[in-house]
Design an enzyme around this catalytic site. Structure first.
Site, mmCIF file in Angstrom:
data_model
loop_
_atom_site.group_PDB
_atom_site.id
_atom_site.type_symbol
_atom_site.label_atom_id
_atom_site.label_comp_id
_atom_site.label_asym_id
_atom_site.label_seq_id
_atom_site.Cartn_x
_atom_site.Cartn_y
_atom_site.Cartn_z
ATOM 1 N N ASP A 64 -0.560 -4.414 -3.698
ATOM 2 C CA ASP A 64 -1.546 -3.327 -3.878
ATOM 3 C C ASP A 64 -0.893 -1.952 -3.690
ATOM 4 O O ASP A 64 -1.489 -1.046 -3.103
ATOM 5 C CB ASP A 64 -2.697 -3.474 -2.877
ATOM 6 C CG ASP A 64 -3.340 -4.854 -2.906
ATOM 7 O OD1 ASP A 64 -3.335 -5.483 -3.969
ATOM 8 O OD2 ASP A 64 -3.830 -5.299 -1.847
ATOM 9 N N TRP A 69 -10.371 -3.906 -5.663
ATOM 10 C CA TRP A 69 -10.583 -3.698 -4.240
ATOM 11 C C TRP A 69 -11.975 -3.123 -4.019
ATOM 12 O O TRP A 69 -12.335 -2.090 -4.591
ATOM 13 C CB TRP A 69 -9.524 -2.743 -3.679
ATOM 14 C CG TRP A 69 -9.665 -2.472 -2.207
ATOM 15 C CD1 TRP A 69 -9.988 -3.362 -1.232
ATOM 16 C CD2 TRP A 69 -9.486 -1.208 -1.553
ATOM 17 N NE1 TRP A 69 -10.024 -2.748 -0.009
ATOM 18 C CE2 TRP A 69 -9.712 -1.430 -0.170
ATOM 19 C CE3 TRP A 69 -9.150 0.070 -2.000
ATOM 20 C CZ2 TRP A 69 -9.620 -0.398 0.768
ATOM 21 C CZ3 TRP A 69 -9.054 1.099 -1.068
ATOM 22 C CH2 TRP A 69 -9.283 0.864 0.307
ATOM 23 N N ASP A 106 0.814 -1.226 0.000
ATOM 24 C CA ASP A 106 0.000 0.000 0.000
ATOM 25 C C ASP A 106 0.845 1.274 0.000
ATOM 26 O O ASP A 106 0.535 2.239 0.705
ATOM 27 C CB ASP A 106 -0.951 0.024 1.200
ATOM 28 C CG ASP A 106 -2.028 -1.043 1.126
ATOM 29 O OD1 ASP A 106 -1.948 -1.903 0.233
ATOM 30 O OD2 ASP A 106 -2.933 -1.031 1.968
ATOM 31 N N ARG A 151 -5.759 -6.193 -8.927
ATOM 32 C CA ARG A 151 -6.955 -6.898 -8.470
ATOM 33 C C ARG A 151 -7.974 -5.851 -8.015
ATOM 34 O O ARG A 151 -7.615 -4.717 -7.663
ATOM 35 C CB ARG A 151 -6.635 -7.888 -7.356
ATOM 36 C CG ARG A 151 -5.925 -7.297 -6.137
ATOM 37 C CD ARG A 151 -5.599 -8.397 -5.140
ATOM 38 N NE ARG A 151 -4.953 -7.876 -3.926
ATOM 39 C CZ ARG A 151 -4.729 -8.611 -2.843
ATOM 40 N NH1 ARG A 151 -5.095 -9.883 -2.796
ATOM 41 N NH2 ARG A 151 -4.147 -8.080 -1.778
#
Length: 362
Positions: free
Chosen positions: A217, A281, A190, A279
C-alpha cells in the site's frame, strides 16, 4: 528519467538541476504577486518583492527550525534551500503554513535527504501509538507546498523489530495544491500517503519526474493525486505468491477523481505474477470511502498479477473504481472480468487536468 540511484553523468545532472532552478524561479516570481498582509507575515519578503529565502544549515541548523520561522497565515512565498547532506529529523509543516518550497541545492535529488525511522506502531510517551501522522518523516498540512530535488525516507527496519504496526511513512500530506517535482520517496509499507483533512474535502497533489518505492500500500490515501512521468518500484518481500500492493486509494464516494498514474513506469525486483496493482482501503470500515484509481499510458512489469486487484478488510475490489488504460509492457493484459479497462470514450474525462480541477502547477 533515471530513477533514484541510477548512474547519471555530472553534466546531465547539472543541466537538470539548472532547469529545475529556472522553473522554480518562474513559479516563485508568479507567486510573489499574491496579495500579502504584513500582519500575518513575520518573514519579510525579499527585495523587489522576491520570495524570502531561508538557508539550511547556513542560517538555520535544521529543516524544522527553518519551517518554524514561517508564521501561521503566511501569505508570501518562502523558499527553504537545503545544502547537500542528510538531515535526520522529522519535519512538520502546519495547516496554516502556506506557500513553502523545500529545494535541495545539490546536483541530484540523492544529494539532499530528509530521513527518520518511526513506525506507526511505536508507542507515544503520553499513550497510544504514533499512527500514520506520527510515523511520517515529513508531514505537510499547509497549502501551496512545493518540493524539488530532494529525497524523503523512512528507514524503519522491519526485519530488525517485532512491532504491531510496521507502517512507516516517508511523507504524509493533507494540504491542497501540493507539487513534488524531481523527488524520491523511499520506504516499505505506506511510503507515500496523500490525504485530505476530512473524507468529504478535496486536496490535490501532483507528483512529476519522481521516484517512489515500497511494498505494501505504498501509494495511498484519499487526495486527488496525479503521478506523472515517474518511476514506481514495487519491492520484493521474498514471496513466491504475494509480494504486496502498489496502491490503496480511499477516495470519497462523491469524488470522481482519486488517483491517476500516467506516462510512468512501474518496475519490480519481485518474481513474475506476485504483485497487485492495488486494493480498496476503507479507513475504519467507512463504506463511503470508495477508491478510484486509473493507471494509463504506463509500463507494467512481469511482477504484476494477471488478476491485479485485491479485496481488503472485507471490501471487494469490484466495488471500487479501478481501471487501466493503454498500459503496456510484460505486466499488461487485455480487458477482462478481472482486468477492467477504461472505456476509450471516457478517456478525455480522466486526464491530469480533470484530477487537478483547474489548478495548473508550474
Amino acid at each position: 528519467m533515471p530513477f533514484s540511484g541510477a548512474a547519471m553523468p555530472h553534466t546531465v545532472r547539472k543541466r537538470r538541476r539548472l532547469a529545475a532552478v529556472g522553473a522554480l524561479t518562474a513559479c516563485l516570481a508568479a507567486a510573489a504577486t499574491l496579495p500579502a498582509s504584513a500582519a500575518t507575515s513575520a518573514v519579510a519578503p525579499g527585495k523587489g518583492g522576491r520570495p524570502t529565502v531561508l538557508k539550511v544549515p547556513a542560517q538555520y541548523p535544521t529543516v524544522q527550525a527553518a519551517v518554524d520561522a514561517v508564521p501561521a497565515g503566511n501569505t508570501r512565498p518562502v523558499t527553504i534551500e537545503l545544502a547537500p547532506g542528510t538531515y535526520r529529523e522529522k519535519v512538520r509543516i502546519g495547516d496554516e503554513q502556506h506557500r513553502i518550497t523545500l529545494v535541495g541545492t545539490g546536483d541530484d535529488r540523492d544529494d539532499t535527504v530528509i530521513v527518520f525511522d518511526t513506525p506507526s506502531g511505536e508507542p507515544k510517551p503520553e499513550g497510544g501509538t504514533q499512527g500514520s501522522s506520527g510515523s511520517a518523516t515529513v508531514m505537510v498540512r499547509g497549502d501551496d507546498f512545493t518540493a524539488r530535488n530532494l529525497t524523503f525516507v523512512n528507514d524503519f527496519d522491519e526485519a530488525a523489530h517485532e512491532i504491531n504496526g510496521e507502517q512507516a511513512l516517508a511523507v504524509k500530506t493533507t494540504g491542497d495544491r501540493l507539487f513534488f517535482e524531481d523527488v524520491a520517496f523511499l520506504g516499505n509499507q505506506d511510503t507515500l500517503m496523500t490525504d485530505t483533512p476530512a473524507l468529504t474535502e478535496i486536496s490535490r497533489v501532483y507528483v512529476r519526474d519522481s521516484y517512489i518505492e515500497g511494498d505494501v500500500d505504498f501509494i495511498y490515501g484519499r487526495a486527488s493525486t496525479v503521478i506523472e512521468k515517474s518511476v514506481i518500484k514495487a519491492l520484493s518481500r521474498g514471496s513466491d505468491t504475494n509480494n504486496g500492493y502498489v496502491t490503496a486509494p480511499s477516495t470519497w464516494k462523491d469524488n470522481p477523481y482519486g488517483m491517476l498514474i500516467t506516462d510512468s513506469t512501474v518496475i519490480s525486483d519481485a518474481p513474475d505474477g506476485t504483485y497487485h496493482l492495488g486494493r480498496p482501503w476503507h479507513p475504519s470500515g467507512n463504506p463511503d470511502a470508495i477508491g478510484q484509481l486509473l493507471i494509463r499510458d504506463t509500463k507494467l512489469p512481469a511482477a504484476v498479477k494477471a488478476a491485479p486487484w485485491s479485496d481488503m478488510s472485507g471490501f471487494s475490489w469490484r466495488d471500487a473504481r479501478f481501471a487501466e488504460y493503454r498500459t503496456y509492457g510484460p505486466g499488461a493484459a487485455p480487458a477482462g472480468p478481472d482486468r477492467p479497462h477504461l472505456d476509450p470514450a471516457l478517456a478525455d474525462d480522466y486526464e491530469r487536468s480533470d484530477y487537478l480541477r483547474g489548478w495548473d502547477p508550474c
